[in-house]
Design an enzyme around this catalytic site. Sequence first.
Site, mmCIF file in Angstrom:
data_model
loop_
_atom_site.group_PDB
_atom_site.id
_atom_site.type_symbol
_atom_site.label_atom_id
_atom_site.label_comp_id
_atom_site.label_asym_id
_atom_site.label_seq_id
_atom_site.Cartn_x
_atom_site.Cartn_y
_atom_site.Cartn_z
ATOM 1 N N LYS A 176 -5.565 -8.259 -11.535
ATOM 2 C CA LYS A 176 -4.505 -9.041 -10.887
ATOM 3 C C LYS A 176 -4.739 -9.083 -9.381
ATOM 4 C CE LYS A 176 -0.418 -8.878 -8.820
ATOM 5 N NZ LYS A 176 -0.605 -10.079 -8.024
ATOM 6 N N THR A 231 1.412 1.746 0.562
ATOM 7 C CA THR A 231 1.820 3.070 0.078
ATOM 8 C C THR A 231 3.127 2.998 -0.707
ATOM 9 O OG1 THR A 231 0.592 4.214 1.793
ATOM 10 C CG2 THR A 231 2.410 5.427 0.803
ATOM 11 N N GLY A 234 2.445 1.653 -4.087
ATOM 12 C CA GLY A 234 1.739 2.691 -4.856
ATOM 13 C C GLY A 234 2.697 3.728 -5.410
ATOM 14 N N GLU A 251 -5.360 3.717 -3.894
ATOM 15 C CA GLU A 251 -5.979 3.677 -2.561
ATOM 16 C C GLU A 251 -4.976 2.960 -1.682
ATOM 17 O OE1 GLU A 251 -7.364 2.520 0.530
ATOM 18 O OE2 GLU A 251 -8.914 1.318 -0.441
ATOM 19 N N CYS A 285 -7.770 -1.073 5.439
ATOM 20 C CA CYS A 285 -7.021 0.172 5.202
ATOM 21 C C CYS A 285 -7.574 1.320 6.030
ATOM 22 C CB CYS A 285 -6.974 0.507 3.727
ATOM 23 S SG CYS A 285 -8.389 -0.030 2.814
ATOM 24 N N GLU A 385 1.465 2.073 9.518
ATOM 25 C CA GLU A 385 0.320 1.184 9.355
ATOM 26 C C GLU A 385 0.748 -0.232 9.736
ATOM 27 O OE1 GLU A 385 -1.164 0.244 5.281
ATOM 28 O OE2 GLU A 385 -3.128 0.701 6.123
HETATM 29 P P1 NAP Z 1 1.325 -4.722 -1.817
HETATM 30 O O1 NAP Z 1 2.684 -5.239 -2.058
HETATM 31 O O2 NAP Z 1 1.109 -3.288 -2.053
HETATM 32 O O3 NAP Z 1 0.324 -5.606 -2.705
HETATM 33 C C1 NAP Z 1 -0.854 -5.145 -3.325
HETATM 34 C C2 NAP Z 1 -0.939 -5.680 -4.733
HETATM 35 O O4 NAP Z 1 0.109 -5.126 -5.528
HETATM 36 C C3 NAP Z 1 -0.773 -7.193 -4.836
HETATM 37 O O5 NAP Z 1 -1.595 -7.682 -5.866
HETATM 38 C C4 NAP Z 1 0.696 -7.317 -5.198
HETATM 39 O O6 NAP Z 1 0.993 -8.537 -5.797
HETATM 40 C C5 NAP Z 1 0.843 -6.167 -6.150
HETATM 41 N N1 NAP Z 1 2.201 -5.703 -6.371
HETATM 42 C C6 NAP Z 1 3.275 -5.813 -5.537
HETATM 43 N N2 NAP Z 1 4.348 -5.249 -6.104
HETATM 44 C C7 NAP Z 1 3.968 -4.775 -7.316
HETATM 45 C C8 NAP Z 1 4.639 -4.100 -8.374
HETATM 46 N N3 NAP Z 1 5.922 -3.776 -8.302
HETATM 47 N N4 NAP Z 1 3.932 -3.769 -9.462
HETATM 48 C C9 NAP Z 1 2.637 -4.059 -9.555
HETATM 49 N N5 NAP Z 1 1.957 -4.715 -8.602
HETATM 50 C C10 NAP Z 1 2.610 -5.057 -7.486
HETATM 51 O O7 NAP Z 1 0.887 -5.040 -0.357
HETATM 52 P P2 NAP Z 1 1.339 -6.320 0.480
HETATM 53 O O8 NAP Z 1 2.810 -6.554 0.332
HETATM 54 O O9 NAP Z 1 0.449 -7.424 0.164
HETATM 55 O O10 NAP Z 1 1.084 -5.817 1.941
HETATM 56 C C11 NAP Z 1 2.091 -5.078 2.614
HETATM 57 C C12 NAP Z 1 1.495 -4.033 3.511
HETATM 58 O O11 NAP Z 1 0.695 -3.159 2.735
HETATM 59 C C13 NAP Z 1 0.545 -4.533 4.564
HETATM 60 O O12 NAP Z 1 1.205 -5.010 5.677
HETATM 61 C C14 NAP Z 1 -0.266 -3.310 4.833
HETATM 62 O O13 NAP Z 1 0.386 -2.458 5.738
HETATM 63 C C15 NAP Z 1 -0.356 -2.650 3.504
HETATM 64 N N6 NAP Z 1 -1.612 -2.922 2.796
HETATM 65 C C16 NAP Z 1 -2.505 -1.924 2.687
HETATM 66 C C17 NAP Z 1 -3.688 -2.148 2.030
HETATM 67 C C18 NAP Z 1 -4.706 -1.100 1.893
HETATM 68 O O14 NAP Z 1 -5.814 -1.391 1.481
HETATM 69 N N7 NAP Z 1 -4.415 0.123 2.205
HETATM 70 C C19 NAP Z 1 -3.961 -3.377 1.478
HETATM 71 C C20 NAP Z 1 -2.997 -4.392 1.580
HETATM 72 C C21 NAP Z 1 -1.831 -4.125 2.229
HETATM 73 P P3 NAP Z 1 1.560 -9.742 -4.878
HETATM 74 O O15 NAP Z 1 0.515 -10.073 -3.900
HETATM 75 O O16 NAP Z 1 1.772 -10.816 -5.869
HETATM 76 O O17 NAP Z 1 2.808 -9.241 -4.234
#
Ligand code: NAP
Length: 482
Positions: A176, A231, A234, A251, A285, A385
């Site tokens: 996904k 986080t 996660g 991660e 990250c 972050e």
């Molecule tokens: P995110 O919400 O954690 O998204 C990562 C993945 O998880 C996406 O495919 C997202 O889908 C999915 N997801 C979201 N909610 C979920 C749930 N309840 N169950 C299962 N999967 C779910 O991250 P983001 O909102 O895109 O980014 C927010 C912040 O996260 C960023 O500003 C940054 O600080 C941090 N971030 C960190 C990393 C890293 O590598 N450490 C990477 C990305 C972001 P959707 O895209 O459809 O929501």
Amino acid sequence: MMLGKKQLLINGEWRDASNGKTQPVVNPATEEVIAEVASATPEDVDAAVQAARAALEGPWGTMPARERGRLVYKLGEQLMAEADEMARLETLHNGKPITESRHVEIPMAAECLQYFAGWADKVHGETVPVKGGQLVYTLREPVGVVAAIVPWNFPLLIAIWKVAPALAMGNTVILKPASQTPLTALKLGEMATNLGFPPGVLNIITGSGSTAGQAIVDHPGIDKIAFTGDTSTGKGIMKSAADTLKHITLELGGKSPNIVFADADLDAAVRGATMGIFYGKGEVCAAGSRLLVEASIKDEFLAKVADRAKKMTAGDPLNPKTRLGAISSKSQMERVLGYIETAKKEGATLLAGGERTDIGTGKGYFLQPTVFGDVTGDMTIAREEIFGPVLAAIEFTDVEDAIAKANSSIYGLASGVWTKDIKKAHYVASKLKAGTVWINTYNVYDTAAAFGGYKQSGFGREMSMHALEYYTQVKTVWVELA
Ligand code: NAP
Ligand code: MG
């Protein structure tokens, strides 16, 4: 809409979401909708799970490991054969410079596939010398149906870090991608299908995290979740996955310290500090987002860093000369701008950047590379972050102060140390609570070298032989000989 409508890949077939819903994909450099992708429902997730399970128990499970490895290897070859197109898609939906997509990330993804392909027929069980004299042997088996849930910052590469070891070890996969960046995952699915991967081995489910993602996390037919992202997401996944006791690897975020001692090669450290935060627009990250600088060189060093930042200008991500692309989305840009405002209010000194910019088109989510000095450990930009091109510089007085400040974070993904003193370098490396320590370099990766977090940056390791552990399980077989 240049790229049209894209469907889900389930059981080797392309189909619409069960309710026909779609969601738009936006190019952050032009603000245009470039594609519509299917927005998967829980029913679609269930169909993907059935297909993945059938493939696991059918053709994929019975395929000799070497043949499986050969297919994974070919997927790496195909990725390089179509690297130009793959890189273009990655840049279109993410906004990253084409140089990064084409010459760094797509080749790394191909290498990762080929590295794990080589492991396919080299991971096996052992015989165990037990005290009762029975024959005891182990079988190394796949975990089962693996779901890879990935973010938008390295859409294909982070997916491959999961897909490659999963497939090589005989698992089947549901991938996904993030809502913002689904195009390269779909293209990967197309390549695998054309190469003759059996139906159901690699399924691509596009859709929202809250619906499709959550349906994956809750589905009892999925054995493992490999997640990269925020986080807080996660933590939610870990809680939900507890109900069905899935294997998980996470991660997560980081606030990685990049420590510059006065005895470092300062020009190299300036380059490392800027590349450490501005590569990938800071949406990395492991970004070196906290620059810890020894007090005696602070002013001179930060002046050089700020100077270098001011010279980096954003450009059209598709232009091969561009080194700083567009922020991935409007909401991410606004989030980063919010952190910049907070930093100013909390008393940090703005040394470079700090504002939205444009590339002469009046469109796109571009930010100036931003550097803050006089940051203290209690400030928001030292703790959270940001995930953008914003560097927070903090001063330290001596080695112990540097270590204490570096470790004062809930995160522990990566770290950097700049010094010519090898004793100091290795001492500091031993004290840092982080999954990666870079000495006199930053942001370098290799598929043979493990990557993953300490503390709230998650657990499990990606790439390297250590990743194999997370995609296999051990079965012990006892044979009575008496
Ligand atoms: P995110 O919400 O954690 O998204 C990562 C993945 O998880 C996406 O495919 C997202 O889908 C999915 N997801 C979201 N909610 C979920 C749930 N309840 N169950 C299962 N999967 C779910 O991250 P983001 O909102 O895109 O980014 C927010 C912040 O996260 C960023 O500003 C940054 O600080 C941090 N971030 C960190 C990393 C890293 O590598 N450490 C990477 C990305 C972001 P959707 O895209 O459809 O929501
Ligand atoms: Mg989110």
